[in-house]
Motif scaffolding. Sequence first.
Motif, mmCIF file in Angstrom:
data_model
loop_
_atom_site.group_PDB
_atom_site.id
_atom_site.type_symbol
_atom_site.label_atom_id
_atom_site.label_comp_id
_atom_site.label_asym_id
_atom_site.label_seq_id
_atom_site.Cartn_x
_atom_site.Cartn_y
_atom_site.Cartn_z
ATOM 1 N N SER A 40 0.836 -1.194 0.000
ATOM 2 C CA SER A 40 0.000 0.000 0.000
ATOM 3 C C SER A 40 0.869 1.242 0.000
ATOM 4 C CB SER A 40 -0.875 -0.011 1.255
ATOM 5 O OG SER A 40 -1.466 1.258 1.436
ATOM 6 N N MET A 41 0.405 2.316 -0.646
ATOM 7 C CA MET A 41 1.107 3.589 -0.563
ATOM 8 C C MET A 41 0.558 4.427 0.593
ATOM 9 S SD MET A 41 3.627 3.540 -2.548
ATOM 10 C CE MET A 41 4.126 5.257 -2.374
ATOM 11 N N ASN A 42 -0.311 3.829 1.390
ATOM 12 C CA ASN A 42 -0.757 4.467 2.615
ATOM 13 C C ASN A 42 0.292 4.152 3.688
ATOM 14 O OD1 ASN A 42 -2.200 5.595 4.692
ATOM 15 N ND2 ASN A 42 -3.553 3.822 4.940
ATOM 16 N N LEU A 43 1.110 5.147 3.987
ATOM 17 C CA LEU A 43 2.282 4.917 4.842
ATOM 18 C C LEU A 43 2.193 5.829 6.059
ATOM 19 C CD1 LEU A 43 4.767 5.023 1.839
ATOM 20 C CD2 LEU A 43 3.944 2.956 2.975
ATOM 21 N N PRO A 44 1.429 5.411 7.058
ATOM 22 C CA PRO A 44 1.110 6.336 8.161
ATOM 23 C C PRO A 44 2.296 6.693 9.034
ATOM 24 C CG PRO A 44 0.308 4.118 8.651
ATOM 25 C CD PRO A 44 0.829 4.086 7.242
ATOM 26 N N GLN A 45 3.316 5.855 9.107
ATOM 27 C CA GLN A 45 4.408 6.111 10.059
ATOM 28 C C GLN A 45 5.761 6.167 9.362
ATOM 29 O OE1 GLN A 45 3.326 3.055 13.207
ATOM 30 N NE2 GLN A 45 3.978 4.767 14.469
ATOM 31 N N THR A 46 5.876 7.096 8.412
ATOM 32 C CA THR A 46 7.126 7.167 7.683
ATOM 33 C C THR A 46 7.914 8.451 7.944
ATOM 34 O OG1 THR A 46 5.749 7.864 5.837
ATOM 35 C CG2 THR A 46 6.601 5.617 5.775
ATOM 36 N N MET A 47 7.219 9.604 7.963
ATOM 37 C CA MET A 47 7.938 10.879 8.102
ATOM 38 C C MET A 47 7.290 11.722 9.189
ATOM 39 S SD MET A 47 8.733 11.613 4.049
ATOM 40 C CE MET A 47 9.901 12.971 4.219
ATOM 41 N N GLU A 48 6.935 11.074 10.301
ATOM 42 C CA GLU A 48 6.281 11.800 11.396
ATOM 43 C C GLU A 48 6.982 11.570 12.732
ATOM 44 O OE1 GLU A 48 6.105 8.582 12.100
ATOM 45 O OE2 GLU A 48 4.253 8.834 13.255
ATOM 46 N N GLY A 49 8.223 11.109 12.681
ATOM 47 C CA GLY A 49 9.006 11.075 13.918
ATOM 48 C C GLY A 49 9.147 9.704 14.577
ATOM 49 N N SER A 50 8.244 8.771 14.253
ATOM 50 C CA SER A 50 8.285 7.460 14.933
ATOM 51 C C SER A 50 9.583 6.716 14.668
ATOM 52 C CB SER A 50 7.124 6.571 14.462
ATOM 53 O OG SER A 50 5.901 7.138 14.800
ATOM 54 N N PHE A 51 9.975 6.666 13.387
ATOM 55 C CA PHE A 51 11.167 5.896 13.031
ATOM 56 C C PHE A 51 12.403 6.500 13.686
ATOM 57 C CE2 PHE A 51 14.716 5.033 10.032
ATOM 58 C CZ PHE A 51 14.769 3.660 10.203
ATOM 59 N N GLU A 52 12.491 7.843 13.647
ATOM 60 C CA GLU A 52 13.647 8.518 14.232
ATOM 61 C C GLU A 52 13.697 8.280 15.745
ATOM 62 O OE1 GLU A 52 11.344 9.822 12.153
ATOM 63 O OE2 GLU A 52 12.131 11.545 11.044
ATOM 64 N N THR A 53 12.514 8.368 16.393
ATOM 65 C CA THR A 53 12.449 8.171 17.849
ATOM 66 C C THR A 53 12.937 6.782 18.247
ATOM 67 O OG1 THR A 53 10.545 9.665 17.913
ATOM 68 C CG2 THR A 53 10.874 8.255 19.839
ATOM 69 N N ALA A 54 12.579 5.798 17.414
ATOM 70 C CA ALA A 54 12.892 4.404 17.752
ATOM 71 C C ALA A 54 14.262 3.971 17.264
ATOM 72 C CB ALA A 54 11.805 3.496 17.155
ATOM 73 N N PHE A 55 14.998 4.855 16.592
ATOM 74 C CA PHE A 55 16.246 4.403 15.967
ATOM 75 C C PHE A 55 17.287 3.853 16.954
ATOM 76 C CE2 PHE A 55 19.972 4.311 13.257
ATOM 77 C CZ PHE A 55 19.423 3.776 12.102
ATOM 78 N N PRO A 56 17.391 4.434 18.167
ATOM 79 C CA PRO A 56 18.365 3.857 19.113
ATOM 80 C C PRO A 56 18.120 2.370 19.406
ATOM 81 C CG PRO A 56 17.732 6.054 19.833
ATOM 82 C CD PRO A 56 16.817 5.692 18.683
ATOM 83 N N ASP A 57 16.884 1.893 19.261
ATOM 84 C CA ASP A 57 16.607 0.455 19.430
ATOM 85 C C ASP A 57 17.443 -0.375 18.445
ATOM 86 O OD1 ASP A 57 14.696 1.212 21.248
ATOM 87 O OD2 ASP A 57 12.960 0.637 20.012
#
Lengths: 397, 397
Positions: free
Chosen positions: A245-262
């Motif tokens: 799907s091109m419905n990508l709710p969590q791509t450029m809203e901070g979630s990925f960056e926040t979780a990156f230290p994991d």
Amino acid sequence: MKKILLLSVMLLVGVMTYAQQALWGGAPVVSPEIHDDNTVTFRLKAPKAVKVQVTGDFLPTQKITTPFGEFDGPGVADLKEGKDGVWEYTTPEPLAPELYSYSFIVDDLKMMDPANVYMIRDVATVTNVFLIGGGRADLYKVNDVPHGTVSRIWYNSPTLKKERRLTVYTPAGYETSGKRYPVFYLLHGMGGDEEAWIALGRTSQILDNLIAQGKAEPMIVVMTNGNASQEAAPGESQDGFKAPSMNLPQTMEGSFETAFPDVVKFIDKTYRTKTNKRNRAIAGLSMGGYHSLHISKQYPDMFNYVGLFSAAIMPDKKVQSPIYDDFDQKLKTQFAKKPALYWIGIGKTDFLYQANTEYRKLLDERGYKYTYYESEGGHIWRNWRIYLTEFAPLLFK
Amino acid sequence: MKKILLLSVMLLVGVMTYAQQALWGGAPVVSPEIHDDNTVTFRLKAPKAVKVQVTGDFLPTQKITTPFGEFDGPGVADLKEGKDGVWEYTTPEPLAPELYSYSFIVDDLKMMDPANVYMIRDVATVTNVFLIGGGRADLYKVNDVPHGTVSRIWYNSPTLKKERRLTVYTPAGYETSGKRYPVFYLLHGMGGDEEAWIALGRTSQILDNLIAQGKAEPMIVVMTNGNASQEAAPGESQDGFKAPSMNLPQTMEGSFETAFPDVVKFIDKTYRTKTNKRNRAIAGLSMGGYHSLHISKQYPDMFNYVGLFSAAIMPDKKVQSPIYDDFDQKLKTQFAKKPALYWIGIGKTDFLYQANTEYRKLLDERGYKYTYYESEGGHIWRNWRIYLTEFAPLLFK
């Protein structure tokens, strides 16, 4: 035993070959055929077709008009029908060394080349591929050099509360060397996933070749999935074979960056890494460049090398996340710590060219040092492979 | 910064989606659609087509006559044209849980389903796939269980004088457990390669699920390339994107069996394995069953568990190799050492059924113990997945 001996190897081969050609359509023609002079012939056996075309990035681009403006799209060429319903097209000029994508269009219906089993999925589109060797494109080939290992491994992200998949390249010799290695985090674009850099980016071939030539340090490359709502690439998660799907709710809203230290914690726990900033790099293409920008300034003690490949720069105005707060102050802190490399690459016709020009102006005004690489062309994989071959040799020196 | 902010996330998504649908043909229909009752609808938008069919292993088989005899081939069904040039076919009955393959045939030209990005290459043929869950087929899915790691790793074979690629599954937790694990060597059929068991065999999903359910021991699974003339699967070697060939000079003539200890040595050196016969298994399908038979009797102290899945049994009469000499004596030695399991699985309509019946008769006459599993159907991946789910739980107990 005599009777058992009668069972011939030929039977196995024979039945398979027959079934393939007679029943499954088979491949009675050679396509694409790469000639010695690097012209290429495409062929399709389609006796009932009225019109057969080929489209791909080896053809001169043509302008397409979209609601968002005018962009370069891949060209289209007509095949001519010859004997036995075999259609054919040969490029008028030799093609430059490159990894190319193409598809046929038969009576307006796009289809794969049935004579070519090599296909790469990019987001929700699958195309055939072929490679013209020579020059930089030789870095994209499997050559007679030591090969690294490519692993698909799952980690737990406490922040995202999910098991998630990574693609990890470890350099040749990693398993038995006992040594520790620097780590390069390499991020994909919007709609891509942890397969993108391996499939279209040719990361394992490029790293194998650069390391063998002594041009890049042996390093671990970690390819994440930048869509925080996904566990893994399409087909590799609990979603099964659901249409991407091109419905990508969590791509450029901070979630990925926040979780990156994991991710970094997991990699440092699981692989023999050098666990300090001096030995960590992050880069990404398009959305992945945006992620690299915001991750590296959010965690200024994590990465000493930063690469923005055709990067998106700033978040949408409607997006709210602490990641994007205090932009100026965070950038100031990051550059006060003097990263070893802040690298920006962009194509002259990229629709993000202007945004990158403005961002460079901002960096210039504040005296923040960066390295700039400008290429021909636009927002395409050809450029991202080039940027990788330029960027990787600069790391961990 | 204001201007930079204007660059909207929507632009990236918008252009990509537009380009995909308008330029690249896109996927304006849903196909395949799996309904709640497990009937399935296939759709293709092809306004100019005269005839559209679907072929696949979900349809009743039909007899095909070949120079080698009569065999079961996949059936064909007609799609009907509806509104806007969208052709459609719905299965009259619900489909049983299974991983299915299919392709479209448009005016006699075989093509992939442009609405389905999931494809699997089997030898030189690529088909679309879909999965109906339930029953045993739930083992073929990615479920909410700990996932093992799948690695593509290269080893040096001094015997074959080549670098060669392996696919290796390590169970969840391997990286940090510090434990040693038993090893299961899993071999593909003629024309396949080190990708076959992962792609069509669903090995990583089956092992993840069986281990999570406590039905199989955590184990390492090593998937070799059984064609001794190849470095790696098509597209993954120095041959580049050359069309896969059915000319397989080094498959069933002793080279692979002779060089097999190279693989075992590499694995024991590289992974935390239990390095003894009690903790080693070997199995394979078709040619891989033949390899398993001959390797396990050639090296009677190497494997305690042997699986022959739809196996070819004896070499072609013209083949000369020390591997195939002294068959009776080697088999006697192997069985004198009492393997923990010698497992034979075959489908009732397999063209190798008779050869397996004769081999079992030989084993019976000599009092060599084995376990026999007979399934419906023939020489197909459906059976090999079933055999894997039956065989793996019997190992290392």
